[in-house]
Design an enzyme around this catalytic site. Structure first.
Site, PDB file in Angstrom:
ATOM      1  N   ILE A   1       0.787  -1.191   0.073  1.00 22.72           N
ATOM      2  CA  ILE A   1      -0.086  -0.195  -0.054  1.00 22.72           C
ATOM      3  C   ILE A   1       0.955   1.284  -0.004  1.00 22.72           C
ATOM      4  O   ILE A   1       0.695   2.154  -0.776  1.00 22.72           O
ATOM      5  CB  ILE A   1      -0.844  -0.041   1.232  1.00 22.72           C
ATOM      6  CG1 ILE A   1      -2.045  -1.218   1.090  1.00 22.72           C
ATOM      7  CG2 ILE A   1      -1.693   1.194   1.511  1.00 22.72           C
ATOM      8  CD1 ILE A   1      -2.820  -1.278   2.465  1.00 22.72           C
TER       9      ILE A   1
ATOM     10  N   THR B   1      -1.791  -7.404  -0.909  1.00 21.63           N
ATOM     11  CA  THR B   1      -0.532  -7.108  -0.615  1.00 21.63           C
ATOM     12  C   THR B   1       0.073  -8.342   0.207  1.00 21.63           C
ATOM     13  O   THR B   1      -0.404  -9.406   0.540  1.00 21.63           O
ATOM     14  CB  THR B   1      -0.150  -6.068   0.227  1.00 21.63           C
ATOM     15  OG1 THR B   1      -0.638  -6.317   1.601  1.00 21.63           O
ATOM     16  CG2 THR B   1      -0.923  -4.736   0.109  1.00 21.63           C
TER      17      THR B   1
ATOM     18  N   ARG C   1      12.842  -0.190   6.558  1.00 21.68           N
ATOM     19  CA  ARG C   1      14.073  -0.441   7.520  1.00 21.68           C
ATOM     20  C   ARG C   1      15.320  -0.888   6.590  1.00 21.68           C
ATOM     21  O   ARG C   1      16.324  -0.870   7.264  1.00 21.68           O
ATOM     22  CB  ARG C   1      13.555  -1.646   8.486  1.00 21.68           C
ATOM     23  CG  ARG C   1      12.549  -1.089   9.382  1.00 21.68           C
ATOM     24  CD  ARG C   1      11.917  -2.173  10.273  1.00 21.68           C
ATOM     25  NE  ARG C   1      10.997  -3.050   9.369  1.00 21.68           N
ATOM     26  CZ  ARG C   1      10.243  -4.058   9.581  1.00 21.68           C
ATOM     27  NH1 ARG C   1       9.928  -4.262  10.803  1.00 21.68           N
ATOM     28  NH2 ARG C   1       9.477  -4.547   8.768  1.00 21.68           N
TER      29      ARG C   1
ATOM     30  N   ILE D   1      -6.729  -5.798   1.421  1.00 17.50           N
ATOM     31  CA  ILE D   1      -6.173  -5.211   0.236  1.00 17.50           C
ATOM     32  C   ILE D   1      -5.074  -6.322  -0.247  1.00 17.50           C
ATOM     33  O   ILE D   1      -4.081  -6.747   0.711  1.00 17.50           O
ATOM     34  CB  ILE D   1      -5.360  -3.854   0.650  1.00 17.50           C
ATOM     35  CG1 ILE D   1      -6.277  -3.088   1.490  1.00 17.50           C
ATOM     36  CG2 ILE D   1      -4.749  -3.301  -0.606  1.00 17.50           C
ATOM     37  CD1 ILE D   1      -7.565  -2.659   0.621  1.00 17.50           C
TER      38      ILE D   1
ATOM     39  N   TYR E   1      -2.426  -6.676  17.135  1.00 21.01           N
ATOM     40  CA  TYR E   1      -2.667  -5.905  15.864  1.00 21.01           C
ATOM     41  C   TYR E   1      -3.937  -5.127  15.892  1.00 21.01           C
ATOM     42  O   TYR E   1      -3.853  -3.912  15.740  1.00 21.01           O
ATOM     43  CB  TYR E   1      -2.409  -6.720  14.645  1.00 21.01           C
ATOM     44  CG  TYR E   1      -2.833  -6.127  13.266  1.00 21.01           C
ATOM     45  CD1 TYR E   1      -1.580  -5.464  12.634  1.00 21.01           C
ATOM     46  CD2 TYR E   1      -3.897  -6.196  12.613  1.00 21.01           C
ATOM     47  CE1 TYR E   1      -1.958  -5.031  11.409  1.00 21.01           C
ATOM     48  CE2 TYR E   1      -4.206  -5.534  11.560  1.00 21.01           C
ATOM     49  CZ  TYR E   1      -3.218  -4.690  10.677  1.00 21.01           C
ATOM     50  OH  TYR E   1      -3.446  -4.028   9.496  1.00 21.01           O
TER      51      TYR E   1
ATOM     52  N   ASP F   1      13.838   2.907  10.905  1.00 21.18           N
ATOM     53  CA  ASP F   1      12.802   2.356  11.597  1.00 21.18           C
ATOM     54  C   ASP F   1      11.898   3.257  12.311  1.00 21.18           C
ATOM     55  O   ASP F   1      12.371   3.963  13.365  1.00 21.18           O
ATOM     56  CB  ASP F   1      13.518   1.356  12.436  1.00 21.18           C
ATOM     57  CG  ASP F   1      12.567   0.200  13.265  1.00 21.18           C
ATOM     58  OD1 ASP F   1      11.495   0.554  13.550  1.00 21.18           O
ATOM     59  OD2 ASP F   1      13.102  -0.568  13.552  1.00 21.18           O
TER      60      ASP F   1
ATOM     61  N   ASN G   1       1.797   4.913   7.114  1.00 22.23           N
ATOM     62  CA  ASN G   1       1.446   3.597   6.545  1.00 22.23           C
ATOM     63  C   ASN G   1       2.218   2.429   7.156  1.00 22.23           C
ATOM     64  O   ASN G   1       1.823   1.150   7.215  1.00 22.23           O
ATOM     65  CB  ASN G   1       1.845   3.723   5.025  1.00 22.23           C
ATOM     66  CG  ASN G   1       1.727   2.232   4.235  1.00 22.23           C
ATOM     67  OD1 ASN G   1       0.678   1.921   4.185  1.00 22.23           O
ATOM     68  ND2 ASN G   1       2.794   1.573   4.058  1.00 22.23           N
TER      69      ASN G   1
ATOM     70  N   LYS H   1      -4.259  -0.936  16.014  1.00 23.60           N
ATOM     71  CA  LYS H   1      -4.935  -0.442  14.962  1.00 23.60           C
ATOM     72  C   LYS H   1      -6.151   0.586  15.737  1.00 23.60           C
ATOM     73  O   LYS H   1      -6.367   1.980  15.309  1.00 23.60           O
ATOM     74  CB  LYS H   1      -5.545  -1.070  14.076  1.00 23.60           C
ATOM     75  CG  LYS H   1      -4.415  -1.545  13.003  1.00 23.60           C
ATOM     76  CD  LYS H   1      -3.566  -0.614  12.330  1.00 23.60           C
ATOM     77  CE  LYS H   1      -2.797  -1.255  11.478  1.00 23.60           C
ATOM     78  NZ  LYS H   1      -2.044  -0.189  10.682  1.00 23.60           N
TER      79      LYS H   1
HETATM   80  P1  NDP Z   1       3.425  -4.662   3.804  1.00 24.57           P
HETATM   81  O1  NDP Z   1       3.814  -5.856   5.078  1.00 24.57           O
HETATM   82  O2  NDP Z   1       3.477  -5.002   2.453  1.00 24.57           O
HETATM   83  O3  NDP Z   1       4.396  -3.483   3.830  1.00 24.57           O
HETATM   84  C1  NDP Z   1       4.537  -2.852   5.017  1.00 24.57           C
HETATM   85  C2  NDP Z   1       5.389  -1.574   4.817  1.00 24.57           C
HETATM   86  O4  NDP Z   1       5.976  -1.114   6.039  1.00 24.57           O
HETATM   87  C3  NDP Z   1       6.897  -1.937   4.272  1.00 24.57           C
HETATM   88  O5  NDP Z   1       7.454  -0.993   3.346  1.00 24.57           O
HETATM   89  C4  NDP Z   1       7.742  -2.200   5.546  1.00 24.57           C
HETATM   90  O6  NDP Z   1       9.179  -2.043   4.905  1.00 24.57           O
HETATM   91  C5  NDP Z   1       7.342  -1.153   6.174  1.00 24.57           C
HETATM   92  N1  NDP Z   1       7.691  -1.095   7.728  1.00 24.57           N
HETATM   93  C6  NDP Z   1       7.255  -2.168   8.514  1.00 24.57           C
HETATM   94  N2  NDP Z   1       7.821  -1.823   9.806  1.00 24.57           N
HETATM   95  C7  NDP Z   1       8.468  -0.643   9.734  1.00 24.57           C
HETATM   96  C8  NDP Z   1       9.163   0.148  10.686  1.00 24.57           C
HETATM   97  N3  NDP Z   1       9.163  -0.189  11.788  1.00 24.57           N
HETATM   98  N4  NDP Z   1       9.788   1.169   9.981  1.00 24.57           N
HETATM   99  C9  NDP Z   1       9.814   1.715   8.837  1.00 24.57           C
HETATM  100  N5  NDP Z   1       9.080   0.848   7.979  1.00 24.57           N
HETATM  101  C10 NDP Z   1       8.441  -0.367   8.250  1.00 24.57           C
HETATM  102  O7  NDP Z   1       2.093  -4.047   4.193  1.00 24.57           O
HETATM  103  P2  NDP Z   1       0.719  -3.506   3.492  1.00 24.57           P
HETATM  104  O8  NDP Z   1       0.978  -2.735   2.450  1.00 24.57           O
HETATM  105  O9  NDP Z   1      -0.038  -4.813   3.459  1.00 24.57           O
HETATM  106  O10 NDP Z   1       0.070  -2.640   4.598  1.00 24.57           O
HETATM  107  C11 NDP Z   1       0.378  -1.158   4.760  1.00 24.57           C
HETATM  108  C12 NDP Z   1      -0.489  -0.741   6.060  1.00 24.57           C
HETATM  109  O11 NDP Z   1      -1.684  -0.882   5.767  1.00 24.57           O
HETATM  110  C13 NDP Z   1      -0.263  -1.189   7.223  1.00 24.57           C
HETATM  111  O12 NDP Z   1      -0.313  -0.219   8.279  1.00 24.57           O
HETATM  112  C14 NDP Z   1      -1.172  -2.375   7.577  1.00 24.57           C
HETATM  113  O13 NDP Z   1      -1.662  -2.593   8.923  1.00 24.57           O
HETATM  114  C15 NDP Z   1      -2.428  -1.515   6.632  1.00 24.57           C
HETATM  115  N6  NDP Z   1      -3.595  -2.458   6.292  1.00 24.57           N
HETATM  116  C16 NDP Z   1      -3.087  -3.412   5.324  1.00 24.57           C
HETATM  117  C17 NDP Z   1      -4.287  -4.247   4.972  1.00 24.57           C
HETATM  118  C18 NDP Z   1      -4.170  -5.402   3.962  1.00 24.57           C
HETATM  119  O14 NDP Z   1      -5.107  -6.044   3.899  1.00 24.57           O
HETATM  120  N7  NDP Z   1      -3.005  -5.354   3.379  1.00 24.57           N
HETATM  121  C19 NDP Z   1      -5.501  -4.102   5.553  1.00 24.57           C
HETATM  122  C20 NDP Z   1      -5.714  -3.399   6.668  1.00 24.57           C
HETATM  123  C21 NDP Z   1      -4.712  -2.476   7.221  1.00 24.57           C
HETATM  124  P3  NDP Z   1      10.539  -2.585   5.533  1.00 24.57           P
HETATM  125  O15 NDP Z   1      10.121  -4.275   6.046  1.00 24.57           O
HETATM  126  O16 NDP Z   1      11.276  -2.618   4.528  1.00 24.57           O
HETATM  127  O17 NDP Z   1      10.751  -1.781   6.774  1.00 24.57           O
END
Ligand code: NDP
Length: 252
Positions: A18, A180, A38, A178, A146, A55, A82, A150
């Site tokens: 997302i 992903t 990260r 979504i 989780y 992070d 996000n 939220k």
């Molecule tokens: P992904 O796991 O695909 O992506 C998560 C992103 O967050 C990655 O870019 C990851 O990068 C980054 N990230 C995670 N932890 C950290 C941190 N501590 N510091 C910096 N960056 C961080 O998740 P989604 O795209 O599916 O989800 C995105 C958001 O949408 C989240 O908040 C999720 O809870 C929310 N959401 C998603 C849903 C879904 O169905 N997919 C439904 C409802 C909500 P890296 O690992 O490289 O750090």
């Protein structure tokens, strides 16, 4: 000039999913965009997007992220929180490490970046969009930390809107399913992942799961002046999933 031309946007967690869709949508709409994760800069991130390895659960790294964006692109006028992680456990099964991971990123990370951008936004105005979840309103089984994290995001969103308006508008988007890697991980936990996915699709009045672009489009709207009277809200974007009664015939 496009609708978002003046914005300097910081999107956390833009390496994939997302967050990446939000980064690409805002950049296409004319915003200057920074993002973080990260790890190292993803090879497929557009060249004109600023990457900061950070992070957000660490207060110093979150502050550096905002300061670097300010130094390279100007004061952040649009913050999209996000970055998020999930752990699939009940309270009884959750460890202290699970707490640190989930609360660290989803709660503390969101708090850290909001706190860091608010001084600039207080002067020149700004918009914050936090990515919450429908799981913060109703409990997904075995997702205790989780779900609770939220709910925190949703409540923090309202507080920021109340405490920092009118200079700052702050809203949350509550995505449903979504497509992903995070969603794939959740389906993979089912005894029959393919059947679980088909069941999930059948529960959507839209007849499909969401795409990252569906959330990016909502971010773009909330960031624009078309949403000038919208603040303190949790906007559900779930294809109608939570509008339906769980007691519908044939889907029990
Ligand atoms: P992904 O796991 O695909 O992506 C998560 C992103 O967050 C990655 O870019 C990851 O990068 C980054 N990230 C995670 N932890 C950290 C941190 N501590 N510091 C910096 N960056 C961080 O998740 P989604 O795209 O599916 O989800 C995105 C958001 O949408 C989240 O908040 C999720 O809870 C929310 N959401 C998603 C849903 C879904 O169905 N997919 C439904 C409802 C909500 P890296 O690992 O490289 O750090």
């Amino acid at each position: 000039m496009t609708a978002l031309g003046p914005h300097t946007a910081l999107v956390t967690g833009g390496s994939r999913g997302i967050g990446r869709a939000v980064v690409e949508r805002l950049a296409a709409d004319g915003a200057r965009v920074a993002t973080c994760g990260r790890g190292s800069r993803p090879g497929d991130l557009p060249d004109d997007v600023l990457w900061v390895r950070a992070d957000v659960s660490d207060p110093d790294q979150a502050a550096r992220l905002v300061a670097t964006t300010r130094g390279e692109l100007g004061p952040v006028s649009l913050l999209v929180n996000n970055a998020g992680v999930q752990v699939e456990r009940t309270v009884a099964d959750s460890t202290d490490d699970d707490w640190d991971l989930v609360v660290g990123t989803n709660c503390r990370g969101t708090f850290h970046t909001c706190r860091a951008v608010l001084p600039d936004m207080a002067g020149t105005g700004g918009v914050i969009v936090n990515i919450g979840s429908i799981s913060g309103e109703t409990a997904d089984p075995s997702m205790a930390l989780y779900n609770a994290s939220k709910a925190f995001v949703h409540a923090l969103t309202r507080s920021i809107a109340v405490d920092h308006g009118p200079a700052v508008r702050c809203n949350a988007i509550l995505p449903g399913w979504i497509r992903t890697e995070m969603a794939d991980d959740a389906f993979a936990l089912a005894d029959d992942p393919a059947a679980a996915r088909a069941d999930a699709v059948a529960r959507h009045p839209t007849g499909r799961l969401g795409e990252p672009a569906d959330i990016a489009a909502t971010v773009a709207w909330l960031a624009s002046d078309d949403a000038a009277f919208v603040t303190g809200q949790c906007v559900t974007v779930d294809g109608g999933l939570t509008a339906a009664s769980p007691l519908r015939p044939g889907l029990t």
